[in-house]
Design an enzyme around this catalytic site. Structure first.
Site, PDB file in Angstrom:
ATOM      1  N   TRP A   1      19.312  11.159 -13.202  1.00 42.20           N
ATOM      2  CA  TRP A   1      18.844  10.567 -14.212  1.00 42.20           C
ATOM      3  C   TRP A   1      18.465  11.455 -15.521  1.00 42.20           C
ATOM      4  O   TRP A   1      18.082  10.816 -16.642  1.00 42.20           O
ATOM      5  CB  TRP A   1      17.834   9.681 -13.973  1.00 42.20           C
ATOM      6  CG  TRP A   1      18.118   8.668 -12.835  1.00 42.20           C
ATOM      7  CD1 TRP A   1      18.889   7.308 -12.910  1.00 42.20           C
ATOM      8  CD2 TRP A   1      17.891   8.876 -11.464  1.00 42.20           C
ATOM      9  NE1 TRP A   1      18.989   6.809 -11.723  1.00 42.20           N
ATOM     10  CE2 TRP A   1      18.435   7.648 -10.763  1.00 42.20           C
ATOM     11  CE3 TRP A   1      17.484   9.810 -10.746  1.00 42.20           C
ATOM     12  CZ2 TRP A   1      18.495   7.779  -9.280  1.00 42.20           C
ATOM     13  CZ3 TRP A   1      17.273   9.980  -9.358  1.00 42.20           C
ATOM     14  CH2 TRP A   1      17.893   8.596  -8.829  1.00 42.20           C
ATOM     15  N   ASP A   2      18.866  12.847 -15.467  1.00 46.11           N
ATOM     16  CA  ASP A   2      18.536  13.653 -16.698  1.00 46.11           C
ATOM     17  C   ASP A   2      16.902  13.715 -16.617  1.00 46.11           C
ATOM     18  O   ASP A   2      16.435  13.820 -17.732  1.00 46.11           O
ATOM     19  CB  ASP A   2      19.167  13.339 -17.869  1.00 46.11           C
ATOM     20  CG  ASP A   2      18.768  14.350 -18.762  1.00 46.11           C
ATOM     21  OD1 ASP A   2      18.456  15.504 -18.697  1.00 46.11           O
ATOM     22  OD2 ASP A   2      19.050  14.001 -20.148  1.00 46.11           O
ATOM     23  N   MET A   3      16.162  13.683 -15.397  1.00 43.18           N
ATOM     24  CA  MET A   3      14.571  13.499 -15.418  1.00 43.18           C
ATOM     25  C   MET A   3      13.793  14.914 -15.298  1.00 43.18           C
ATOM     26  O   MET A   3      13.371  15.302 -14.382  1.00 43.18           O
ATOM     27  CB  MET A   3      14.028  12.700 -14.404  1.00 43.18           C
ATOM     28  CG  MET A   3      14.443  11.235 -14.561  1.00 43.18           C
ATOM     29  SD  MET A   3      13.705  10.583 -16.459  1.00 43.18           S
ATOM     30  CE  MET A   3      14.231   9.108 -16.643  1.00 43.18           C
ATOM     31  N   ASP A   4      14.839  15.930 -16.042  1.00 38.38           N
ATOM     32  CA  ASP A   4      14.077  17.154 -16.191  1.00 38.38           C
ATOM     33  C   ASP A   4      12.684  17.237 -16.266  1.00 38.38           C
ATOM     34  O   ASP A   4      11.784  16.224 -16.727  1.00 38.38           O
ATOM     35  CB  ASP A   4      14.684  17.961 -17.370  1.00 38.38           C
ATOM     36  CG  ASP A   4      16.135  18.114 -17.585  1.00 38.38           C
ATOM     37  OD1 ASP A   4      16.844  18.141 -16.570  1.00 38.38           O
ATOM     38  OD2 ASP A   4      16.606  18.425 -18.686  1.00 38.38           O
TER      39      ASP A   4
ATOM     40  N   LYS B   1       9.306  12.997 -17.351  1.00 37.61           N
ATOM     41  CA  LYS B   1       9.873  11.758 -18.206  1.00 37.61           C
ATOM     42  C   LYS B   1       9.840  10.500 -17.521  1.00 37.61           C
ATOM     43  O   LYS B   1       9.664   9.454 -18.415  1.00 37.61           O
ATOM     44  CB  LYS B   1      11.247  12.482 -18.364  1.00 37.61           C
ATOM     45  CG  LYS B   1      12.105  13.410 -19.438  1.00 37.61           C
ATOM     46  CD  LYS B   1      13.480  13.545 -19.353  1.00 37.61           C
ATOM     47  CE  LYS B   1      13.734  14.572 -20.304  1.00 37.61           C
ATOM     48  NZ  LYS B   1      15.488  14.555 -20.475  1.00 37.61           N
TER      49      LYS B   1
END
Length: 778
Positions: free
Chosen positions: A459-462, A487
């Protein structure tokens, strides 16, 4: 004619609602819109036939609609308004004498008796009463108070920064974003006024990439401010007057393949062993968007030739791939333990042939590489030989790290492997280190501990934010802690010696259903201190009118959504919290004396849809990382993503979308959450409605009990009471304030508060080049 126009309008509304309502029912949604469409069609017929029965019929329909709306949303004005706006306006028109005279049923009756419209008039009055009550109601607020008494008598700020200075991005290596100054306090902050304005001259260009943003937090050392600009200029200005001292332009070439054009800050260093001033005894390190790290003389802005290759370290060295524009540094490096330590950003979802996410430590005086930590090869931290390359596409750190020299550790927030939404072909190291906070030895670069915040991140939860280091008092003991915002809204409060939770972290079941080639983690970690939003339902869908709200409801049911961590899909997935995150690079501010935090949680849903490689459009359609098609060259799927918006371009989820919030870091209790920001700069008309808007940027706190924050998508800079979250002051900015402010004191004892206002390309705020300082009115 009035009768004909009214009948036509009612018929058009009815047809639109009936057609859309049937579609909504077909996808499993509410029956109201179809029934409302039928009611409007009956009303259109009665109006066309000039039947006085129209008035009581519409009154009953209005009452039924009001009951339905309150049942769905409660007394929430911003939810009730779109549901009832058109319906009530039509009711108001129908009770006017002008229209009632048309209801003659073809007979020469001069007027309709008042009794005929009593039910309708009563329903309109009831709707107005409900509206007024709802406007006075605030169902989304958490009203409370943080403890006001200091817990620590001698708090650790990190390093040896003078109280009136701001030496690193978060003021000290601890990244607290806290100042011990108290000249500006809750009692007098309302009298802040502009002291000076400086314009850098670096404006957004026609050929710049969409995500050209001004996110810098200046440093203050002695009587000088140091900052950088989106095109990587370094500038020194007088802290008292705003007069320019020097400017350095590294000559960054324009590159359409560069995903981000920004600079969040520079790094200052002066060798404590050198007692006399001379050329380059004090340095400013400038990270650039063409992958260089340049050392400048802090006094003159001249390049320091003794550092690296004639003043420059080339960050593309030993990279497995090197297409121009795909790797760069957007954040300031960390100066600690005689080293300058830097990561780098890669273009999200452009290509699987991405550069390494290696973290490198150079001798701060010579630029010689001391160690490198590559999460794809985590054991080999000694400098690799010239003929070896770092691991391609390993998780990178594009944000800011923190350091504790006493413990000998640097704390690195890590992102994910490209592509973010595809988890196939990830090795054990990626699964261990992606989307995590990693503690490395300052001496050797070896891993001391790792705390992952998302398992198998799709989910692009860097981890986007600099961890804040603070000592926390529990049961009479002082625990060196780390506060890590994410995030997804969790705040990790960890023992920074070991990475173990101080505030509990629990594994909870997560949705499944990934594409056949991939998988999902069965559980995901959730901190007990979390600003994670409740899952969305159809009732949470919003719009300016009934029509776009209905469209959002249809879209909601067409997307795959089972709550947080619903995996990406071919049909399209609702991602909430979305890619901008509940918290982002702006992090949170922590008070080491009171041991509390202040932050700006943001809630904005996104959508993502996987596109099979054969169906990906031609090149040239890719966008910035959070918008449009991300190509993922070399992968089986591209991904299309963006905010979840209505046909009118407003969020499909109901407001509020942004808050200010305070929490007690000792107990994990959230004390307050208040809507933050207006839609003044989001709408064609400058309407200062306080809905609570999204933002990107960060806060600071001071010993005076005040928090300062720009960040919101309206062009305002605000001050808040840390104890209650109440707004104390605001001022209009000439451009978007998507940066983190800072505060400092000059040699005459004056405290200044400063923010950079330059806008943010991705969210469309006003661009500019302003550095603005404020002080108390004399």
């Amino acid at each position: 004619m009035l009768n004909f126009l009214t009948s036509g309008l009612l018929a058009l509304i009815g047809l639109a609602l009936a057609g859309g309502g049937v579609w909504l029912i077909a996808v499993g949604g509410s029956w109201y819109y179809a029934l409302a469409g039928l009611a409007f069609l009956v009303a259109a017929f009665l109006s066309f036939k000039r039947k006085p029965a129209l008035l009581p019929f519409y009154g009953l329909f209005l009452i039924a609609s009001l009951i339905w709306a309150v049942w769905e949303t409660g007394f929430d004005w911003w939810q009730l308004g779109p549901r009832g706006g058109i319906t009530v306006l039509i009711g108001l028109w129908l009770i006017t004498p002008m229209f009632r005279k048309t209801l003659t049923s073809g007979k020469p009756v001069p007027d309709v008796k008042p009794a005929r419209s009593f039910l309708l008039e009563g329903s309109v009055v009831l709707a107005v009463v409900v509206a007024v009550y709802s406007m006075l109601n605030n169902p989304h607020e958490i009203a409370g108070r943080l403890p006001s008494e200091p817990v620590a008598s001698s708090p650790a700020y990190g390093g040896t920064v003078p109280d009136g200075d701001w030496h690193q991005y978060g003021r000290t290596p601890f990244g607290q974003r806290y100042s011990p100054l108290d000249q500006v306090n809750v009692d007098n902050v309302a009298s802040l006024e502009q002291a000076w304005v400086y314009q850098t001259g670096d404006m957004k260009r026609v050929d710049d990439v969409p995500e050209t943003t001004y996110q810098v937090t200046p440093l203050k050392v002695g009587e000088t401010l140091y900052l950088c600009t989106p095109h990587s200029w370094a500038i020194a200005i007088d802290a008292k007057t705003g007069q320019e001292k020097w400017k350095y332009d590294p000559g960054i070439p324009q590159n359409p393949d560069r995903q981000h054009q920004t600079c969040r800050g520079v790094t200052y260093y002066k060798d404590p062993a050198v007692t006399e001033n001379g050329p380059c005894t004090a340095r400013v390190f400038l990270p650039t968007s063409d992958a260089r790290l340049i050392a400048l003389d802090a006094d003159t802005g001249e390049v320091c030739p003794s550092f690296g290759d004639e003043g420059t370290v080339h960050l593309e060295e030993n990279m497995p791939y090197n297409p121009e524009g795909y790797y760069y540094s957007t954040s300031p490096p960390v100066a600690a333990a005689g080293k300058i330590i830097i990561g780098g950003a890669v273009n999200d979802n452009y290509s699987t042939k991405s550069q390494s996410g290696v973290i490198r430590a150079y001798d701060i005086n010579t630029g010689e590489l001391i160690w490198n930590w590559d999460s794809g090869n985590p054991e080999q931290t000694e400098p690799i030989p010239d003929d070896q390359t770092y691991t391609a596409n390993s998780p990178n750190s594009w944000s800011v790290s923190s350091a504790d020299e006493a413990l000998g550790m640097i704390y690195v927030p890590l992102g994910n492997k490209v592509p973010d939404q595809l988890g196939m072909n990830r090795d054990e190291n990626v699964e261990t280190y992606s989307s995590s906070i990693v503690a490395l030895s300052l001496e050797t670069g070896q891993v001391q501990w790792v705390r992952q915040t998302v398992h198998h991140d799709l989910w692009d939860m860097d981890v986007p934010a600099q961890p804040a280091l603070i000592d926390i008092t529990q049961d009479g003991q002082t625990v060196p802690a780390l506060v890590g915002p994410t995030k997804q809204g969790d705040i990790y409060v960890l023992d920074r010696r070991t990475g173990e939770p101080i505030i509990p972290v629990n594994e909870v079941p997560a949705p499944g259903g990934a594409i056949p080639e991939d998988f999902t983690a069965p559980t995901q970690p959730v901190s007990d201190l979390t600003f994670m939003p409740d899952p969305l339902t159809e009732k949470d869908m919003w719009g300016m009118t009934l029509f776009d709200q209905m469209a959002c409801r249809i879209a909601f049911h067409q997307l795959k959504y089972e709550g947080r961590y619903t995996p990406p899909s071919l049909q399209g997935t609702l991602v909430y919290p979305g890619n901008f995150g509940t918290f982002n690079w702006g992090s949170v501010a922590v008070d080491p004396e009171r041991q509390v935090m202040f932050g700006m949680p943001t809630y904005l849903a996104f959508t993502s849809k996987l596109i099979p490689r054969a169906e990906v459009p031609p090149r040239g359609t890719e966008k910035a990382s959070e918008m449009g098609i991300n190509r993922n060259e070399g992968a089986d799927y591209a991904v299309s993503m963006g905010p979840f918006l209505s046909p009118l371009g407003v969020p499909c989820q109901a407001p509020p979308w942004g808050y200010v919030a305070g929490a007690d870091l000792r107990t994990g209790e959230i004390a307050y959450m208040h809507k933050n920001g207006t839609v003044e700069d989001m709408t064609p008309l400058p309407l200062p409605f306080k809905l609570g808007v999204p933002g990107i940027g960060g806060p600071i706190m001071t010993k005076g009990g005040v928090a300062f924050l720009g960040a919101a998508v309206d062009n305002y800079f605000r001050a808040y009471d840390v104890s209650t979250g109440d707004q104390l002051w605001e001022t209009r900015l000439p451009a978007g304030g998507q940066s983190t402010p800072m505060t400092y004191e000059t040699d005459d004892g004056t405290q200044y508060v400063l923010i950079v206002a330059g806008g943010h390309g991705s969210i469309g705020t006003t661009p500019g080049d302003y550095v603005i300082a404020y002080k108390l009115a004399e």
